[in-house]
Structure formats: C-alpha cells, structure tokens
Design a protein around this motif. Structure first.
Motif, PDB file in Angstrom:
ATOM      1  N   ARG A  27       0.864  -1.183  -0.085  1.00  0.00           N
ATOM      2  CA  ARG A  27      -0.080   0.027   0.059  1.00  0.00           C
ATOM      3  C   ARG A  27       0.809   1.166   0.105  1.00  0.00           C
ATOM      4  O   ARG A  27       0.665   2.317  -0.623  1.00  0.00           O
ATOM      5  CB  ARG A  27      -0.985   0.128   1.167  1.00  0.00           C
ATOM      6  CG  ARG A  27      -1.958  -1.008   1.095  1.00  0.00           C
ATOM      7  CD  ARG A  27      -3.316  -0.804   2.186  1.00  0.00           C
ATOM      8  NE  ARG A  27      -2.876  -1.150   3.387  1.00  0.00           N
ATOM      9  CZ  ARG A  27      -2.788  -2.115   3.916  1.00  0.00           C
ATOM     10  NH1 ARG A  27      -3.258  -3.544   3.316  1.00  0.00           N
ATOM     11  NH2 ARG A  27      -2.394  -2.535   5.347  1.00  0.00           N
ATOM     12  N   GLU A  30       1.735   2.063  -3.325  1.00  0.00           N
ATOM     13  CA  GLU A  30       0.769   2.444  -4.283  1.00  0.00           C
ATOM     14  C   GLU A  30       0.767   4.062  -3.935  1.00  0.00           C
ATOM     15  O   GLU A  30       0.195   4.730  -4.900  1.00  0.00           O
ATOM     16  CB  GLU A  30      -0.587   1.792  -3.623  1.00  0.00           C
ATOM     17  CG  GLU A  30      -0.545   0.416  -4.108  1.00  0.00           C
ATOM     18  CD  GLU A  30      -2.275  -0.323  -3.643  1.00  0.00           C
ATOM     19  OE1 GLU A  30      -2.762   0.140  -3.038  1.00  0.00           O
ATOM     20  OE2 GLU A  30      -1.924  -1.735  -4.096  1.00  0.00           O
ATOM     21  N   VAL A  31       0.691   4.485  -2.687  1.00  0.00           N
ATOM     22  CA  VAL A  31       0.762   5.752  -2.354  1.00  0.00           C
ATOM     23  C   VAL A  31       1.803   6.673  -3.163  1.00  0.00           C
ATOM     24  O   VAL A  31       1.740   7.410  -3.684  1.00  0.00           O
ATOM     25  CB  VAL A  31       0.914   5.723  -0.798  1.00  0.00           C
ATOM     26  CG1 VAL A  31       1.060   7.606  -0.407  1.00  0.00           C
ATOM     27  CG2 VAL A  31      -0.364   5.352  -0.076  1.00  0.00           C
ATOM     28  N   LEU A  32       3.074   5.858  -3.266  1.00  0.00           N
ATOM     29  CA  LEU A  32       4.166   6.431  -3.972  1.00  0.00           C
ATOM     30  C   LEU A  32       4.185   6.538  -5.506  1.00  0.00           C
ATOM     31  O   LEU A  32       4.978   7.130  -6.198  1.00  0.00           O
ATOM     32  CB  LEU A  32       5.464   5.830  -3.533  1.00  0.00           C
ATOM     33  CG  LEU A  32       5.606   6.071  -1.862  1.00  0.00           C
ATOM     34  CD1 LEU A  32       6.807   5.176  -1.572  1.00  0.00           C
ATOM     35  CD2 LEU A  32       6.291   7.605  -1.687  1.00  0.00           C
ATOM     36  N   GLU A  33       3.152   5.802  -5.948  1.00  0.00           N
ATOM     37  CA  GLU A  33       2.808   5.226  -7.381  1.00  0.00           C
ATOM     38  C   GLU A  33       4.006   4.616  -8.035  1.00  0.00           C
ATOM     39  O   GLU A  33       4.267   4.882  -9.098  1.00  0.00           O
ATOM     40  CB  GLU A  33       2.745   6.587  -8.230  1.00  0.00           C
ATOM     41  CG  GLU A  33       1.220   7.340  -7.519  1.00  0.00           C
ATOM     42  CD  GLU A  33       0.951   8.534  -8.332  1.00  0.00           C
ATOM     43  OE1 GLU A  33       1.746   8.949  -9.266  1.00  0.00           O
ATOM     44  OE2 GLU A  33      -0.235   9.183  -8.015  1.00  0.00           O
ATOM     45  N   TRP A  34       4.579   3.674  -7.185  1.00  0.00           N
ATOM     46  CA  TRP A  34       5.721   2.719  -7.801  1.00  0.00           C
ATOM     47  C   TRP A  34       5.106   1.292  -8.345  1.00  0.00           C
ATOM     48  O   TRP A  34       4.511   0.717  -7.415  1.00  0.00           O
ATOM     49  CB  TRP A  34       6.591   2.433  -6.620  1.00  0.00           C
ATOM     50  CG  TRP A  34       7.419   3.418  -5.839  1.00  0.00           C
ATOM     51  CD1 TRP A  34       7.720   4.724  -6.511  1.00  0.00           C
ATOM     52  CD2 TRP A  34       8.042   3.517  -4.722  1.00  0.00           C
ATOM     53  NE1 TRP A  34       8.144   5.585  -5.782  1.00  0.00           N
ATOM     54  CE2 TRP A  34       8.740   4.718  -4.814  1.00  0.00           C
ATOM     55  CE3 TRP A  34       8.484   2.655  -3.896  1.00  0.00           C
ATOM     56  CZ2 TRP A  34       9.571   5.222  -3.523  1.00  0.00           C
ATOM     57  CZ3 TRP A  34       9.327   2.877  -2.988  1.00  0.00           C
ATOM     58  CH2 TRP A  34       9.920   4.181  -2.806  1.00  0.00           C
ATOM     59  N   PRO A  35       5.038   1.343  -9.478  1.00  0.00           N
ATOM     60  CA  PRO A  35       4.580  -0.022 -10.164  1.00  0.00           C
ATOM     61  C   PRO A  35       5.390  -1.308  -9.779  1.00  0.00           C
ATOM     62  O   PRO A  35       6.812  -1.013  -9.758  1.00  0.00           O
ATOM     63  CB  PRO A  35       4.700   0.305 -11.706  1.00  0.00           C
ATOM     64  CG  PRO A  35       5.649   0.943 -11.678  1.00  0.00           C
ATOM     65  CD  PRO A  35       6.095   2.175 -10.618  1.00  0.00           C
ATOM     66  N   GLU A  54       9.763  -3.752 -10.853  1.00  0.00           N
ATOM     67  CA  GLU A  54       8.886  -3.933 -12.170  1.00  0.00           C
ATOM     68  C   GLU A  54       9.741  -5.241 -12.967  1.00  0.00           C
ATOM     69  O   GLU A  54      10.829  -5.225 -13.156  1.00  0.00           O
ATOM     70  CB  GLU A  54       8.902  -2.574 -12.883  1.00  0.00           C
ATOM     71  CG  GLU A  54       7.582  -2.938 -13.856  1.00  0.00           C
ATOM     72  CD  GLU A  54       7.383  -1.518 -14.454  1.00  0.00           C
ATOM     73  OE1 GLU A  54       5.956  -1.364 -14.845  1.00  0.00           O
ATOM     74  OE2 GLU A  54       7.848  -0.523 -14.259  1.00  0.00           O
ATOM     75  N   ARG A  97      12.103  -0.124  -8.783  1.00  0.00           N
ATOM     76  CA  ARG A  97      11.349   1.225  -8.923  1.00  0.00           C
ATOM     77  C   ARG A  97      11.478   1.927  -7.373  1.00  0.00           C
ATOM     78  O   ARG A  97      11.167   2.961  -7.401  1.00  0.00           O
ATOM     79  CB  ARG A  97       9.707   0.806  -9.334  1.00  0.00           C
ATOM     80  CG  ARG A  97       9.810   0.301 -10.477  1.00  0.00           C
ATOM     81  CD  ARG A  97      10.310   1.211 -11.723  1.00  0.00           C
ATOM     82  NE  ARG A  97       9.971   0.864 -12.817  1.00  0.00           N
ATOM     83  CZ  ARG A  97      10.468   1.476 -14.109  1.00  0.00           C
ATOM     84  NH1 ARG A  97      11.380   2.437 -13.981  1.00  0.00           N
ATOM     85  NH2 ARG A  97      10.351   1.062 -15.110  1.00  0.00           N
ATOM     86  N   ARG A 156      -4.260   3.131   3.951  1.00  0.00           N
ATOM     87  CA  ARG A 156      -3.012   3.250   3.499  1.00  0.00           C
ATOM     88  C   ARG A 156      -2.090   4.146   4.117  1.00  0.00           C
ATOM     89  O   ARG A 156      -2.515   5.013   5.006  1.00  0.00           O
ATOM     90  CB  ARG A 156      -3.367   3.980   1.943  1.00  0.00           C
ATOM     91  CG  ARG A 156      -3.908   3.263   1.004  1.00  0.00           C
ATOM     92  CD  ARG A 156      -4.833   3.836  -0.135  1.00  0.00           C
ATOM     93  NE  ARG A 156      -3.924   4.860  -0.636  1.00  0.00           N
ATOM     94  CZ  ARG A 156      -3.617   4.713  -1.936  1.00  0.00           C
ATOM     95  NH1 ARG A 156      -3.678   3.750  -2.683  1.00  0.00           N
ATOM     96  NH2 ARG A 156      -3.052   5.852  -2.616  1.00  0.00           N
ATOM     97  N   VAL A 165      11.710  11.069  -7.601  1.00  0.00           N
ATOM     98  CA  VAL A 165      11.162  10.086  -8.722  1.00  0.00           C
ATOM     99  C   VAL A 165      12.589   9.659  -9.376  1.00  0.00           C
ATOM    100  O   VAL A 165      13.240  10.159 -10.120  1.00  0.00           O
ATOM    101  CB  VAL A 165      10.163  10.641  -9.579  1.00  0.00           C
ATOM    102  CG1 VAL A 165      10.010   9.498 -10.674  1.00  0.00           C
ATOM    103  CG2 VAL A 165       9.088  11.105  -8.657  1.00  0.00           C
TER     104      VAL A 165
END
Length: 200
Positions: A27, A30-35, A54, A97, A156, A165
């Motif tokens: 989670r 997901e918050v950090l938008e790391w795939p 990834e 990532r 989250r 990034v």
C-alpha cells in the motif's frame, strides 16, 4: 519451444503482468505510485529493506526458454561488461522502482534508504506512533527520500513528504546495479513470484 504469456502468483491479483502482495508495504508503494512487485525482507548491502521491482515478462519468458536463470555471482555479472560477452548477455528482467526502509527511528531507516538513492526512488515508512519531526523531513528532503507514516490497520500509509522520482541524476547503469537486479530476480524466483504458464 514452449511458450509463456503471463506471470502468475497464486492467491494474488495480476496487473499489467506483475502482482503485488496485499500488505502495508504494497500500500505504501501504491501511495508512492511505484509499479511492480513488493518484496519484503530483502537483505542488500547489510540493510534489510523492502524492494519494489517491475518485471519485464517478455525478458523473463526469454530467459526461462533459454535456461538463463538469475545470476547472483557478482564476478560473473561483471564479465557482462566485457565487449565479447555482451552478445550473449541475458536480458534484464527486473527494473528497480523503489526501496522502502521501515522502522521506528527515522535516523536508522533514513540511513538504510539513503544508501539506495543511486539505484531508484527511496522512502522510509515510520511506525504510527512515531510522527516525523522537522529535522527528519528536512534531512529526508535533502537526500530525496520520501517519508511515510503508518496508519490504522488496513489503511494506506500517510505520505508526509514526497521524495525524488528515480535515482539521483548522476546515477548510471553499472555492473553493481545489474547485480542487484539479478539478486532481486533470484528472490522473486525463490519465492515463486514468477511462475510462467506454459501455453503450448
């Protein structure tokens, strides 16, 4: 030759060829938008961290078909830098990532995460009982490390401060970074997180 078309992990939901376990660390990713896939408890450079990686499913299929498993010997990976070895070098399966260091003391986890700024995005996840102070936030900002704080169970984590990034601007692919990718690839295989389905 057998064909493979998708990566599967039993009991988990697949998305874009990769899967992510359902826990607080995933989670946080997901918050950090790391795939990618979240791998907990990886021991890298004497630091215990979570890695978000990834997976290139086509590269994985190619390596399974050709018998190229993960190569974890650092000297063997170093040989791939030689011009005569590049033609036979297997494709990279894993792209890092993010790295997350988790704990109570921000100084300790920041030191752990800070060692990976040359590889990928980095973050620290503090326990719910430890709110990051200004010194923590300023130091993390200086190093480009994101700061998160745990929330209630099932929720989250709270993003207290975003980070850089990707790796630092001066970072370049190297034998060391490729070796780490192979170590992560090996862990994914050991944990049965990359099981290709034979289609015929």
């Amino acid at each position: 030759m057998s064909g493979y078309n998708q990566l599967f992990v039993p009991g988990m939901t697949a998305s874009a060829g990769c899967v992510t376990p359902s826990n607080e660390l995933s989670r946080a990713a997901e918050v950090l938008e790391w795939p990618g896939i979240t791998i907990d408890e990886m021991n890298l450079f004497s630091q215990r961290v979570a890695v978000v990686a990834e997976v290139d499913s086509h590269a994985h299929d190619e390596r399974v078909a050709s018998g190229w498993g993960p190569v974890t010997d650092r000297m063997a990976v170093a040989l791939w830098e030689w011009e005569e070895s590049r033609a036979t070098m297997p494709p990279a399966v894993v792209t890092l990532r993010g790295v997350i260091a988790r704990g109570q003391r921000w100084q300790r986890v920041l030191a752990a995460a800070g060692g990976f700024v040359g590889f990928c995005s980095t973050a620290i996840l503090l326990d719910q009982s430890h709110e990051p102070n200004q010194h923590c936030l300023m130091t993390a900002h200086m190093h480009g490390v994101a700061v998160l704080r745990s929330s209630q169970p099932g929720e989250r984590p709270y993003l207290a401060q975003a980070g850089r990034v990707g790796p630092v601007a001066t970072a370049k692919p190297s034998t060391l970074s490729r070796w780490v990718e192979e170590l992560v690839y090996a862990r994914l295989m050991d944990d049965d997180l990359l099981t290709a389905q034979v289609t015929g």
